[in-house]
Design an enzyme around this catalytic site. Structure first.
Site, PDB file in Angstrom:
ATOM      1  N   TYR A  55      13.395  -3.131  -3.046  1.00 16.93           N
ATOM      2  CA  TYR A  55      14.006  -2.946  -1.727  1.00 16.93           C
ATOM      3  C   TYR A  55      15.219  -2.012  -1.782  1.00 16.93           C
ATOM      4  CZ  TYR A  55      11.358  -7.194  -0.486  1.00 16.93           C
ATOM      5  OH  TYR A  55      10.379  -8.138  -0.278  1.00 16.93           O
ATOM      6  N   HIS A 113       6.808  -8.778  -8.656  1.00 15.56           N
ATOM      7  CA  HIS A 113       6.609  -8.367  -7.267  1.00 15.56           C
ATOM      8  C   HIS A 113       5.126  -8.173  -6.906  1.00 15.56           C
ATOM      9  CE1 HIS A 113       8.941  -6.239  -3.812  1.00 15.56           C
ATOM     10  NE2 HIS A 113       7.913  -6.907  -3.349  1.00 15.56           N
TER      11      HIS A 113
END
Length: 281
Positions: A55, A113
């Protein structure tokens, strides 16, 4: 007038640790504005904060945590190992970089992730997460976007079951097979995209009908539907009012008629991103 502090329900991880059922998503929250929103969420009563190296906002998450004034040990900060950091040593280096950006000695939860099967490094990465937990550098470990068979591979190879699997899930993508697998193995299901934005969920008549019946927002119905199943949700909003609404669900009591209407919205497994094909490096 200051809003009352949120009272957020919890589920439990496999070791019995209490874990918030409603957390705060931070993807796209960066810089001063992101830090401000994250700090506001923590001050209002949120404790589970979701972030990821991918992110590009871990510094903002760390700043928001410091600005909030709460004890860092009281926050359940999550980060995720990016696809480019997968591998035995690379995962360790990537995670330590996340801690530096967050300003923490350890994260409460670290996830892989995406499995990224073409790279063939998920198992090596999982072994490193196991090491990090044993060393006290991470309190809890898990994965994100793993299919049941991808989870089973980790379990079979190491004997260690991920504590959490964060997957795309909402009334539009109910994922019953994955949720059942998680329950069978003591894995907490965490939903990203719980409001079904990608699927146009908010515009669906069935959801609006249930919301109107209860006098609440469609988003609140979607979140209540998930936590009723002991599924953790991580909605995100920069608005303090929306943050408050997303975690104020106690008064909503869905009945069998509501659940039947919401079940009609499920687009099926094929509509979800398939981590056997979709990869993020």
């Amino acid at each position: 007038m200051t809003a009352p502090a949120l009272s957020i329900p919890t589920t439990t991880l496999a070791d019995g640790t209490a874990f918030p059922l409603i957390g705060f998503g931070t993807s796209s929250m960066k810089g001063v504005e992101g830090a401000h929103a994250i700090g506001a969420a923590l001050r209002s009563g949120y404790r589970l904060i979701d972030s990821a190296a991918q992110y590009g906002n871990e510094a903002a998450v760390g700043q928001g945590l410091r600005d909030s004034g709460i004890d860092p040990d009281d926050a359940v900060v999550t980060t995720k190992v990016a696809g480019g950091d997968q591998g035995r040593e690379a995962a360790r280096e990537g995670y330590l970089g996340s801690l530096r950006r967050l300003g923490l000695d350890r994260a409460a939860l670290v996830l892989i992730h995406w499995p990224n099967p073409s790279r063939g490094l998920a198992l090596d990465t999982w072994r490193t997460l196991i090491d990090l937990k044993e060393e006290g550098k991470a309190l809890h470990i898990g994965v994100s976007n793993f299919q049941p068979e991808q989870l089973q591979e980790l379990i079979d190879a190491t004997g260690v079951t991920p504590e959490v699997n964060q997957i795309q899930l909402s009334p539009a993508l109910a994922r019953p097979e994955a949720v059942a697998f998680h329950r069978e193995h003591g894995i907490v299901t965490q939903a990203w995209g719980p409001l079904g934005g990608r699927e146009g969920l908010a515009a669906q008549f069935a959801l609006q009908k249930v919301a109107t019946k209860h006098g609440v927002e469609p988003s609140q119905v979607s979140l209540r539907w998930a936590i009723d199943q002991d599924i953790v949700v991580i909605p995100k909003s920069m608005s303090p009012e929306r943050q408050q609404a997303n975690a104020t669900l106690d008064a909503i009591q869905l009945d069998d008629e509501d659940r039947a209407l919401l079940a009609s919205l499920d687009l099926g497994e094929d509509a979800a991103w398939d981590s056997r094909e979709h990869e993020e490096w």
